[in-house]
Design a protein around this motif. Sequence first.
Motif: not given
Length: 126
Positions: A78-98, A104-109
Amino acid sequence: MNRLKVIARAGAFSFCTSLALLSLSSQVHAITDLEQALQAQSDGNLKAAATHFQTAAQTGSSEAQYQLGMLYAQGTGVKENLENAKTLVQQAASQGHVLATEWLSAHVVSVTPSVEEEEEDPEDDC
């Protein structure tokens, strides 16, 4: 009168059973899309993987959300899109995906300035 009760109970049971099967079939569909996505990814067909991950992610699969997010973050399939990436990963994290939580922690830092960068220009504080 008893026959009416039996018919009514059978109808309610049938309706409930139908709802349960419908719910189950959508979950099975999500698993199938996830499995197809993982197979396509392992075969190197990243466009097909992205398509299947998208379908599974829309049904709530945290693994699909994470994997699709990684494809967007890396721009593979897919075309690189960090906003889409963060949104999707946040959705997964909110469900407990380790792994999603770790990503997310690494990219916030990495986005916050380091102490050294702050010390380089002391006049900015004035």
